[in-house]
Design a protein around this motif. Structure first.
Motif, PDB file in Angstrom:
ATOM      1  N   GLY A  32     -56.779 -27.509  21.249  1.00  0.00           N
ATOM      2  CA  GLY A  32     -55.651 -27.452  20.327  1.00  0.00           C
ATOM      3  C   GLY A  32     -54.417 -28.150  20.853  1.00  0.00           C
ATOM      4  O   GLY A  32     -53.394 -28.221  20.166  1.00  0.00           O
ATOM      5  N   GLU A  33     -54.482 -28.685  22.073  1.00  0.00           N
ATOM      6  CA  GLU A  33     -53.353 -29.439  22.614  1.00  0.00           C
ATOM      7  C   GLU A  33     -53.062 -30.645  21.729  1.00  0.00           C
ATOM      8  O   GLU A  33     -51.899 -31.014  21.523  1.00  0.00           O
ATOM      9  CB  GLU A  33     -53.666 -29.877  24.047  1.00  0.00           C
ATOM     10  N   LEU A  34     -54.127 -31.254  21.211  1.00  0.00           N
ATOM     11  CA  LEU A  34     -54.001 -32.295  20.187  1.00  0.00           C
ATOM     12  C   LEU A  34     -54.536 -31.702  18.892  1.00  0.00           C
ATOM     13  O   LEU A  34     -55.731 -31.453  18.761  1.00  0.00           O
ATOM     14  CB  LEU A  34     -54.814 -33.539  20.577  1.00  0.00           C
ATOM     15  N   SER A  35     -53.662 -31.457  17.945  1.00  0.00           N
ATOM     16  CA  SER A  35     -54.053 -30.765  16.714  1.00  0.00           C
ATOM     17  C   SER A  35     -54.473 -31.752  15.635  1.00  0.00           C
ATOM     18  O   SER A  35     -54.204 -32.959  15.721  1.00  0.00           O
ATOM     19  CB  SER A  35     -52.901 -29.903  16.203  1.00  0.00           C
ATOM     20  N   GLY A  36     -55.130 -31.231  14.603  1.00  0.00           N
ATOM     21  CA  GLY A  36     -55.556 -32.056  13.480  1.00  0.00           C
ATOM     22  C   GLY A  36     -54.377 -32.772  12.844  1.00  0.00           C
ATOM     23  O   GLY A  36     -53.348 -32.162  12.580  1.00  0.00           O
ATOM     24  N   GLY A  37     -54.530 -34.083  12.623  1.00  0.00           N
ATOM     25  CA  GLY A  37     -53.456 -34.884  12.038  1.00  0.00           C
ATOM     26  C   GLY A  37     -52.576 -35.561  13.058  1.00  0.00           C
ATOM     27  O   GLY A  37     -51.750 -36.420  12.699  1.00  0.00           O
ATOM     28  N   ALA A  38     -52.720 -35.212  14.345  1.00  0.00           N
ATOM     29  CA  ALA A  38     -51.893 -35.828  15.386  1.00  0.00           C
ATOM     30  C   ALA A  38     -52.273 -37.295  15.558  1.00  0.00           C
ATOM     31  O   ALA A  38     -53.452 -37.635  15.646  1.00  0.00           O
ATOM     32  CB  ALA A  38     -52.063 -35.086  16.701  1.00  0.00           C
ATOM     33  N   GLN A  39     -51.268 -38.161  15.608  1.00  0.00           N
ATOM     34  CA  GLN A  39     -51.520 -39.582  15.799  1.00  0.00           C
ATOM     35  C   GLN A  39     -51.754 -39.871  17.275  1.00  0.00           C
ATOM     36  O   GLN A  39     -51.028 -39.370  18.144  1.00  0.00           O
ATOM     37  CB  GLN A  39     -50.345 -40.417  15.285  1.00  0.00           C
ATOM     38  N   LEU A  40     -52.776 -40.653  17.573  1.00  0.00           N
ATOM     39  CA  LEU A  40     -53.105 -41.021  18.946  1.00  0.00           C
ATOM     40  C   LEU A  40     -52.580 -42.432  19.192  1.00  0.00           C
ATOM     41  O   LEU A  40     -53.217 -43.417  18.804  1.00  0.00           O
ATOM     42  CB  LEU A  40     -54.617 -40.941  19.167  1.00  0.00           C
ATOM     43  N   LYS A  41     -51.411 -42.537  19.782  1.00  0.00           N
ATOM     44  CA  LYS A  41     -50.772 -43.830  20.008  1.00  0.00           C
ATOM     45  C   LYS A  41     -51.459 -44.519  21.178  1.00  0.00           C
ATOM     46  O   LYS A  41     -51.311 -44.109  22.329  1.00  0.00           O
ATOM     47  CB  LYS A  41     -49.285 -43.626  20.255  1.00  0.00           C
ATOM     48  N   GLN A  42     -52.166 -45.564  20.847  1.00  0.00           N
ATOM     49  CA  GLN A  42     -53.080 -46.142  21.818  1.00  0.00           C
ATOM     50  C   GLN A  42     -52.382 -46.758  23.026  1.00  0.00           C
ATOM     51  O   GLN A  42     -52.847 -46.602  24.159  1.00  0.00           O
ATOM     52  CB  GLN A  42     -53.980 -47.170  21.122  1.00  0.00           C
ATOM     53  N   GLU A  43     -51.282 -47.443  22.810  1.00  0.00           N
ATOM     54  CA  GLU A  43     -50.587 -48.050  23.946  1.00  0.00           C
ATOM     55  C   GLU A  43     -50.049 -46.980  24.887  1.00  0.00           C
ATOM     56  O   GLU A  43     -50.129 -47.119  26.119  1.00  0.00           O
ATOM     57  CB  GLU A  43     -49.454 -48.950  23.453  1.00  0.00           C
ATOM     58  N   GLU A  44     -49.530 -45.901  24.319  1.00  0.00           N
ATOM     59  CA  GLU A  44     -49.011 -44.811  25.145  1.00  0.00           C
ATOM     60  C   GLU A  44     -50.135 -44.136  25.924  1.00  0.00           C
ATOM     61  O   GLU A  44     -49.971 -43.794  27.105  1.00  0.00           O
ATOM     62  CB  GLU A  44     -48.292 -43.782  24.277  1.00  0.00           C
ATOM     63  N   LEU A  45     -51.269 -43.928  25.267  1.00  0.00           N
ATOM     64  CA  LEU A  45     -52.389 -43.283  25.950  1.00  0.00           C
ATOM     65  C   LEU A  45     -52.945 -44.166  27.063  1.00  0.00           C
ATOM     66  O   LEU A  45     -53.286 -43.676  28.142  1.00  0.00           O
ATOM     67  CB  LEU A  45     -53.492 -42.949  24.942  1.00  0.00           C
ATOM     68  N   ALA A  46     -53.035 -45.480  26.794  1.00  0.00           N
ATOM     69  CA  ALA A  46     -53.542 -46.394  27.824  1.00  0.00           C
ATOM     70  C   ALA A  46     -52.636 -46.371  29.050  1.00  0.00           C
ATOM     71  O   ALA A  46     -53.109 -46.351  30.186  1.00  0.00           O
ATOM     72  CB  ALA A  46     -53.647 -47.805  27.252  1.00  0.00           C
ATOM     73  N   ALA A  47     -51.331 -46.336  28.803  1.00  0.00           N
ATOM     74  CA  ALA A  47     -50.383 -46.284  29.922  1.00  0.00           C
ATOM     75  C   ALA A  47     -50.470 -44.941  30.643  1.00  0.00           C
ATOM     76  O   ALA A  47     -50.413 -44.876  31.882  1.00  0.00           O
ATOM     77  CB  ALA A  47     -48.966 -46.522  29.405  1.00  0.00           C
ATOM     78  N   LYS A  48     -50.622 -43.859  29.884  1.00  0.00           N
ATOM     79  CA  LYS A  48     -50.711 -42.520  30.473  1.00  0.00           C
ATOM     80  C   LYS A  48     -51.910 -42.395  31.393  1.00  0.00           C
ATOM     81  O   LYS A  48     -51.816 -41.838  32.495  1.00  0.00           O
ATOM     82  CB  LYS A  48     -50.808 -41.493  29.354  1.00  0.00           C
ATOM     83  N   PHE A  49     -53.070 -42.925  30.958  1.00  0.00           N
ATOM     84  CA  PHE A  49     -54.285 -42.829  31.754  1.00  0.00           C
ATOM     85  C   PHE A  49     -54.394 -43.939  32.793  1.00  0.00           C
ATOM     86  O   PHE A  49     -55.220 -43.861  33.698  1.00  0.00           O
ATOM     87  CB  PHE A  49     -55.514 -42.871  30.847  1.00  0.00           C
TER      88      PHE A  49
END
Length: 228
Positions: A32-49
């Motif tokens: 539930g940390e990422l809930s239904g409808g949450a947008q997954l911003k790809q550039e931010e996620l790539a930088a985060k990981f």
């Protein structure tokens, strides 16, 4: 291609880079940390990981195949939200798959699997953490179904399970579902120990119907609250 950020190395087993990213995001969706409808911003996620965009996209595509992520024009990747109708269909599919897996598995169950399943139930009795309980719930069913020796069938069941598990973890424990589920688990284990396939199928059918009804009730309440 970069290595995944050291922060996440201890969270995941040795897998390919996209599979590691998918594992982390899957757990965040199920918890539930990422809930239904949450947008997954790809550039931010790539930088985060600390990974390339191609590795991230491959991970998101695998989650899309599991039904946990959707892609929309102009929005990109979004965590999928589940409607009552979709939840009912998923439970219908799970019932067909799991009844078949159970029937195939029961003749091959040994004292080892039965003992392991009983140990898992005891651990579930002793936890009040919804995430841990959800993990143990899956481990119990997996321990029984594994003896069917149908890995592709088990993978399909796991995918369907994940689509509703995030809701089960977060909300159904608060509806006193855990105690009822544990009682049904023990009835199922007893039928399996007796090698009584029909009794085991009957228990599983009741177990799945109860979970489906409880989830439908919760989703209907959520829909009324949001007015959607």
């Amino acid at each position: 291609m970069k290595n995944i950020d050291q922060k996440y190395q201890t969270m995941i087993p040795n897998r390919t880079l996209p599979a590691r990213i998918a594992h982390i995001l899957r757990e965040q969706i199920l918890s539930g940390e990422l809930s239904g409808g949450a947008q997954l911003k790809q550039e931010e996620l790539a930088a985060k990981f600390g990974v390339s965009m191609s590795a991230l996209r491959e991970a998101l595509k695998s989650l899309e195949a599991e039904g946990l992520v959707c892609f929309y024009p102009n929005r990109g990747a979004v965590v999928s939200a589940l409607s009552g109708e979709e939840a009912q269909e998923i439970f219908d599919i799970r019932l067909f798959l799991e009844l078949g897996a159970l029937e195939l598995a029961v003749p091959g169950l040994t004292a080892t699997e039965l003992s392991e399943a009983a140990r898992i139930l005891k651990a579930a009795d002793d936890t009040t953490d919804a995430r841990r309980w959800g993990e143990l719930n899956w481990q119990f069913h997996e321990t029984l179904y594994r003896c069917a020796k149908r890995p592709k069938l088990l993978a399909l069941i796991r995918s369907m399970h994940n689509n509703v598990e995030r809701y089960m973890r977060l909300y159904l424990a608060a509806m006193n579902y855990q105690a009822k589920s544990q009682a049904e688990h023990r009835q199922l284990l007893a039928a399996c120990a007796r090698q009584d396939i029909q009794a085991a199928r009957n228990v599983l059918r009741r177990h799945m119907a109860a979970a489906s009804d409880a989830l439908a009730e919760y989703l209907a309440g959520q829909k009324q609250e949001t007015g959607r």
